[in-house]
Design a protein around this motif. Structure first.
Motif, PDB file in Angstrom:
ATOM      1  N   PHE A  35       5.632   2.478  -7.490  1.00 17.95           N
ATOM      2  CA  PHE A  35       4.622   1.637  -6.845  1.00 17.95           C
ATOM      3  C   PHE A  35       5.280   0.403  -6.269  1.00 17.95           C
ATOM      4  O   PHE A  35       6.088  -0.251  -6.927  1.00 17.95           O
ATOM      5  CB  PHE A  35       3.538   1.226  -7.850  1.00 17.95           C
ATOM      6  CG  PHE A  35       2.655   2.367  -8.260  1.00 17.95           C
ATOM      7  CD1 PHE A  35       1.524   2.676  -7.523  1.00 17.95           C
ATOM      8  CD2 PHE A  35       2.973   3.142  -9.356  1.00 17.95           C
ATOM      9  CE1 PHE A  35       0.715   3.735  -7.881  1.00 17.95           C
ATOM     10  CE2 PHE A  35       2.167   4.206  -9.727  1.00 17.95           C
ATOM     11  CZ  PHE A  35       1.036   4.507  -8.987  1.00 17.95           C
ATOM     12  N   ILE A  36       4.906   0.087  -5.018  1.00 16.55           N
ATOM     13  CA  ILE A  36       5.419  -1.081  -4.312  1.00 16.55           C
ATOM     14  C   ILE A  36       4.240  -1.863  -3.757  1.00 16.55           C
ATOM     15  O   ILE A  36       3.412  -1.326  -3.025  1.00 16.55           O
ATOM     16  CB  ILE A  36       6.355  -0.680  -3.162  1.00 16.55           C
ATOM     17  CG1 ILE A  36       7.545   0.121  -3.694  1.00 16.55           C
ATOM     18  CG2 ILE A  36       6.823  -1.910  -2.388  1.00 16.55           C
ATOM     19  CD1 ILE A  36       8.438   0.695  -2.628  1.00 16.55           C
ATOM     20  N   GLY A  37       4.189  -3.146  -4.081  1.00  9.83           N
ATOM     21  CA  GLY A  37       3.163  -4.022  -3.537  1.00  9.83           C
ATOM     22  C   GLY A  37       3.772  -5.308  -3.011  1.00  9.83           C
ATOM     23  O   GLY A  37       3.094  -6.290  -2.803  1.00  9.83           O
ATOM     24  N   PHE A  44      -0.599  -1.605  -0.668  1.00 13.68           N
ATOM     25  CA  PHE A  44      -0.061  -1.191  -1.958  1.00 13.68           C
ATOM     26  C   PHE A  44       0.210   0.300  -1.846  1.00 13.68           C
ATOM     27  O   PHE A  44      -0.657   1.055  -1.410  1.00 13.68           O
ATOM     28  CB  PHE A  44      -1.078  -1.508  -3.054  1.00 13.68           C
ATOM     29  CG  PHE A  44      -0.579  -1.298  -4.449  1.00 13.68           C
ATOM     30  CD1 PHE A  44       0.656  -1.756  -4.851  1.00 13.68           C
ATOM     31  CD2 PHE A  44      -1.380  -0.666  -5.377  1.00 13.68           C
ATOM     32  CE1 PHE A  44       1.102  -1.578  -6.148  1.00 13.68           C
ATOM     33  CE2 PHE A  44      -0.958  -0.480  -6.680  1.00 13.68           C
ATOM     34  CZ  PHE A  44       0.291  -0.942  -7.059  1.00 13.68           C
ATOM     35  N   ARG A  45       1.430   0.726  -2.207  1.00 16.60           N
ATOM     36  CA  ARG A  45       1.836   2.099  -1.961  1.00 16.60           C
ATOM     37  C   ARG A  45       2.382   2.771  -3.210  1.00 16.60           C
ATOM     38  O   ARG A  45       2.969   2.125  -4.073  1.00 16.60           O
ATOM     39  CB  ARG A  45       2.927   2.122  -0.897  1.00 16.60           C
ATOM     40  CG  ARG A  45       2.459   1.671   0.453  1.00 16.60           C
ATOM     41  CD  ARG A  45       3.649   1.626   1.434  1.00 16.60           C
ATOM     42  NE  ARG A  45       3.219   1.354   2.781  1.00 16.60           N
ATOM     43  CZ  ARG A  45       3.010   0.137   3.276  1.00 16.60           C
ATOM     44  NH1 ARG A  45       3.187  -0.927   2.525  1.00 16.60           N
ATOM     45  NH2 ARG A  45       2.619  -0.019   4.521  1.00 16.60           N
ATOM     46  N   GLU A  54       5.940   8.937   0.695  1.00 14.26           N
ATOM     47  CA  GLU A  54       4.778   8.096   0.425  1.00 14.26           C
ATOM     48  C   GLU A  54       3.604   9.008   0.109  1.00 14.26           C
ATOM     49  O   GLU A  54       3.236   9.863   0.913  1.00 14.26           O
ATOM     50  CB  GLU A  54       4.469   7.220   1.639  1.00 14.26           C
ATOM     51  CG  GLU A  54       3.354   6.242   1.381  1.00 14.26           C
ATOM     52  CD  GLU A  54       3.142   5.286   2.548  1.00 14.26           C
ATOM     53  OE1 GLU A  54       4.120   4.685   3.018  1.00 14.26           O
ATOM     54  OE2 GLU A  54       1.988   5.165   2.982  1.00 14.26           O
ATOM     55  N   LEU A  55       3.011   8.821  -1.076  1.00 17.16           N
ATOM     56  CA  LEU A  55       1.900   9.661  -1.524  1.00 17.16           C
ATOM     57  C   LEU A  55       0.543   9.033  -1.275  1.00 17.16           C
ATOM     58  O   LEU A  55      -0.456   9.732  -1.134  1.00 17.16           O
ATOM     59  CB  LEU A  55       2.039   9.940  -3.029  1.00 17.16           C
ATOM     60  CG  LEU A  55       3.325  10.620  -3.480  1.00 17.16           C
ATOM     61  CD1 LEU A  55       3.372  10.681  -5.003  1.00 17.16           C
ATOM     62  CD2 LEU A  55       3.422  12.016  -2.867  1.00 17.16           C
ATOM     63  N   TRP A  56       0.525   7.687  -1.237  1.00 19.15           N
ATOM     64  CA  TRP A  56      -0.765   6.995  -1.205  1.00 19.15           C
ATOM     65  C   TRP A  56      -0.538   5.578  -0.722  1.00 19.15           C
ATOM     66  O   TRP A  56       0.482   4.965  -1.011  1.00 19.15           O
ATOM     67  CB  TRP A  56      -1.316   7.025  -2.628  1.00 19.15           C
ATOM     68  CG  TRP A  56      -2.521   6.222  -2.902  1.00 19.15           C
ATOM     69  CD1 TRP A  56      -3.821   6.593  -2.711  1.00 19.15           C
ATOM     70  CD2 TRP A  56      -2.564   4.910  -3.465  1.00 19.15           C
ATOM     71  NE1 TRP A  56      -4.652   5.583  -3.131  1.00 19.15           N
ATOM     72  CE2 TRP A  56      -3.902   4.540  -3.594  1.00 19.15           C
ATOM     73  CE3 TRP A  56      -1.585   4.011  -3.877  1.00 19.15           C
ATOM     74  CZ2 TRP A  56      -4.309   3.324  -4.109  1.00 19.15           C
ATOM     75  CZ3 TRP A  56      -1.978   2.788  -4.389  1.00 19.15           C
ATOM     76  CH2 TRP A  56      -3.332   2.464  -4.504  1.00 19.15           C
ATOM     77  N   THR A  57      -1.496   5.065   0.045  1.00 20.04           N
ATOM     78  CA  THR A  57      -1.459   3.659   0.443  1.00 20.04           C
ATOM     79  C   THR A  57      -2.876   3.100   0.407  1.00 20.04           C
ATOM     80  O   THR A  57      -3.832   3.819   0.690  1.00 20.04           O
ATOM     81  CB  THR A  57      -0.815   3.478   1.838  1.00 20.04           C
ATOM     82  OG1 THR A  57      -0.698   2.087   2.124  1.00 20.04           O
ATOM     83  CG2 THR A  57      -1.620   4.129   2.924  1.00 20.04           C
TER      84      THR A  57
END
Length: 108
Positions: A35-37, A44-45, A54-57
């Motif tokens: 997770f990166i924010g 937020f990814r 990338e699975l989700w943003t």
């Protein structure tokens, strides 16, 4: 993460994936999620740790510019938390004053 373009919203849609500076760390879960924010693009990814995909943003109300936190709830589920404010090192406008919590799927 490899192939993870950050977004510059002020550019035309076909030119927005520019990369952005970061101000904060990442966290990784035992299930292989990263997770990166920490970027200034108010997103937020989540990424797959093995592939970098990338699975989700999620578009936050303000830039996080922070390291996410994770914890296990009383219900046994894992949660990931990130502040959403703006301001900070990159002089983003203060546009929000929230703490966002996201529940992970039981399989992750």
């Amino acid at each position: 993460m490899a192939g993870a373009a950050r977004v510059t919203d002020s550019l035309p849609p076909d030119k927005q994936k520019t990369g952005r500076p970061g101000n904060g760390g990442t966290i990784a879960t035992a299930a292989g999620l990263v997770f990166i924010g920490a970027t200034d693009d108010s997103r937020f990814r989540a990424f797959d740790a093995k592939t970098g995909k990338e699975l989700w943003t999620f578009k936050l109300g303000g830039a996080a510019e922070a390291t996410p936190t994770t914890y296990q709830g009383r219900d046994g589920r894992q949660y990931v938390v990130i502040p959403s404010t703006g301001g900070g090192f990159f002089n983003n406008p203060l546009t929000d004053d929230s703490i966002m919590a996201f529940a992970l799927d039981a399989s992750r």
